[in-house]
Design an enzyme around this catalytic site. Structure first.
Site, PDB file in Angstrom:
ATOM      1  N   GLU A  14       0.833  -1.211   0.000  1.00 10.03           N
ATOM      2  CA  GLU A  14       0.000   0.000   0.000  1.00 10.03           C
ATOM      3  C   GLU A  14       0.866   1.259   0.000  1.00 10.03           C
ATOM      4  O   GLU A  14       0.708   2.152   0.833  1.00 10.03           O
ATOM      5  CB  GLU A  14      -0.981  -0.015   1.176  1.00 10.03           C
ATOM      6  CG  GLU A  14      -2.032  -1.096   1.038  1.00 10.03           C
ATOM      7  CD  GLU A  14      -3.176  -0.983   2.033  1.00 10.03           C
ATOM      8  OE1 GLU A  14      -3.151  -0.072   2.899  1.00 10.03           O
ATOM      9  OE2 GLU A  14      -4.110  -1.797   1.949  1.00 10.03           O
ATOM     10  N   GLU A  29      -5.090  -8.686  -0.447  1.00 10.23           N
ATOM     11  CA  GLU A  29      -5.939  -8.323   0.693  1.00 10.23           C
ATOM     12  C   GLU A  29      -7.366  -8.209   0.185  1.00 10.23           C
ATOM     13  O   GLU A  29      -7.644  -7.430  -0.731  1.00 10.23           O
ATOM     14  CB  GLU A  29      -5.506  -7.000   1.340  1.00 10.23           C
ATOM     15  CG  GLU A  29      -4.245  -7.087   2.175  1.00 10.23           C
ATOM     16  CD  GLU A  29      -3.966  -5.803   2.959  1.00 10.23           C
ATOM     17  OE1 GLU A  29      -4.942  -5.126   3.371  1.00 10.23           O
ATOM     18  OE2 GLU A  29      -2.778  -5.484   3.147  1.00 10.23           O
TER      19      GLU A  29
END
Length: 515
Positions: free
Chosen positions: A197, A318
């Protein structure tokens, strides 16, 4: 009105009959076994263990001196349950935690390791007793492949390069240090994430900047002694198609995989209760869940323009539901319950992943224990298997099987925000022994569904199955009632004259074996 069809291929459109008021819904499935070419990678069933709440400490690891029965510090009950899932890979140490983790703090004698503050998740102080050796040894015990996420956000190129050398080199200064810490032979580490991220908690970067960082960091992640790294770049959050565009343009096939994160969440500011929700909330959740298909298609479309040979995998590392943490639990630890609704999100999402295995090479549900949509809940010496665990167990027959495309004729439902969802979801595959497995989900809360499937050339004569359902969609397993939601044998499927007829109860998930 004319009958339309829902085809579960890569170019499928959602075209089902409008919802009707009747005692029992009817649906038809047409299998296309001759079109089955792609293998459903077992790595789509990957798991995720972040240093977050009690996922690691208390969930997986209790230490060798714990009164809780353990093997080398790992909980015996959890080890046994996870082995039953045939876990293909496990991602660690994060997540957001990965870009604040400095691996050398987690090696050497445990009593001498420095403590650290987990700034991302509740400010918990950790003692680093679970580090590189503990993680990689756990993967060996589980028989799964490790997926290690490296620190780009707050780490250095040198730090990452030395970590790879420490884990995988036969000889050299880092190998010598590993041997001093008790591990003579290097581990096999295939999957390696270069940051996480990076657009957010991993550094708040622009894609152009991260692209250059990826090229730099990945250069020094070397292959030692036959260990070949599969390097995964930090990819987009759900609808950020520009991130994928920039990375494909600036990095391209220098990466082996590009990650994608997608959560089924109602509102990031007010996510809602995991257990207390309305029927409308339930249907909306499934609509949001199914939206992942359009997101995947759009990212794949961008990737195909730059990489028509599909050399770069899309790694959905995810995904899952995200609700408000349970009342009375520690803020920032993201402990949430897991209901039959979560099981449906798991089943429908896996059904989508199966359709795009030519590009989707891995997926990792968040997370494995005690955090978000977990497989397992623990409390002291007690363990509970969640409804999501049971879906993964029912679906493990699809791992490394050949995907069988299919068409569905069914009713549809229009839900909040004009989302349109089919009342039936399905996936099919053929395993290496020739057995065809068919997984079906009737999402309707009140109406059973009668499904008819022409078997054509399959020549199946026997059908067996199991079902996951419960009285209420909010039902869940607790430490006091651990078996409230669990699979049962299913007998409402019959083969006659080459046709399989299945009666699915309302709000049920079924997996059938056709032999």
């Amino acid at each position: 009105m004319n009958n339309n069809y829902l085809k579960t291929g890569a170019l499928a459109a959602l075209l089902c009959l409008p919802i009707a008021s009747q005692a029992q819904e009817k649906a038809t499935i047409t299998l296309h076994p001759d079109e089955g070419k792609n293998i459903i990678s077992r790595h789509i069933y990957g798991q995720f263990a972040e240093h977050l709440g009690t996922c690691i400490y208390g969930g997986l690891w209790v230490g060798e001196d714990s009164p809780i029965p353990n093997t080398q510090g790992y909980r015996n009950d959890v080890l046994g349950a996870l082995k039953e899932l045939s876990i293909p890979n496990l991602r660690w140490p994060g997540g957001c935690f990965a870009d604040e983790y400095h691996w050398m703090d987690g090696i050497g004698p445990r009593g001498q390791r420095p403590r650290m503050v987990n700034n991302n998740w509740g400010g918990t102080v950790e003692d680093n007793s679970f580090g590189t050796h503990e993680f990689l040894n756990l993967c060996e015990l589980l028989g799964c492949e490790p997926y290690v996420s490296g620190n780009v956000g707050s780490g250095s190129v040198e730090e990452m390069a030395k970590w790879v050398e420490y884990m995988t080199a036969e000889d050299g200064p880092m190998a010598k240090l590993r041997k001093q810490n008790g591990r003579e032979k290097p581990w096999k580490v295939h999957f390696f994430g270069v940051g996480n991220e990076s657009w957010g908690c991993g550094g708040s970067m622009r894609p152009e900047y991260y692209s250059d960082l990826y090229r730099r960091y990945s250069t020094y992640c070397r292959n030692y002694n036959g260990n070949e790294l599969f390097k995964i770049a930090s990819g987009a959050s759900d609808y950020d198609y520009n991130w994928t565009e920039v990375l494909m343009q600036n990095v391209g096939t220098r990466m082996n995989g590009l990650s994608l994160h997608y959560y089924t969440v109602m509102d990031w500011n007010k996510k809602g209760s995991a257990t207390q929700f309305t029927d409308e909330d339930y249907y909306w959740t499934l609509g949001k869940c199914l939206e992942i298909e359009d997101v995947i298609r759009r990212h794949i479309g961008i990737m195909d323009r730059y990489d028509p040979g599909k050399n770069v995998g899309l790694m959905v590392d995810e995904w899952g539901t995200w609700w408000d943490q349970e009342p009375g639990t520690i803020p920032g630890h993201l402990f949430q319950q897991n209901t039959l609704r979560d099981a449906f999100v798991a089943a429908l999402t896996l059904n989508v992943f199966h359709k795009y295995t030519d590009r989707v090479r891995m997926a990792n549900i968040a997370q494995i224990a005690n955090v978000l949509q977990s497989m397992i809940l623990t409390k002291e010496d007690k363990m509970v298997l969640t409804p999501t665990y049971h879906v993964f167990h029912m679906y493990k027959v699809h791992q490394d099987a050949t995907f069988i495309p299919l068409d569905i004729q069914c009713t549809r439902r229009i839900v909040r925000d004009d989302r349109i969802i089919p009342t039936l979801s399905a996936t099919a595959s053929r395993d290496q022994q020739g057995t065809v497995h068919l997984s079906l989900a009737n999402i309707d809360l009140t109406q059973p569904c009668e499904v008819e499937i022409a078997l054509e050339d399959l020549k199946a004569k026997k059908v067996t199955g199991e079902i996951l359902t419960s009285d209420k969609m909010g039902d869940h397993n607790t430490f006091e009632a651990p078996d409230k939601v669990k699979p049962q044998a299913f007998g409402k499927a019959k083969i006659s004259k080459g046709v399989l007829r299945v009666t699915l109860p309302a709000k049920s998930i079924v997996t059938l074996a056709l032999e």
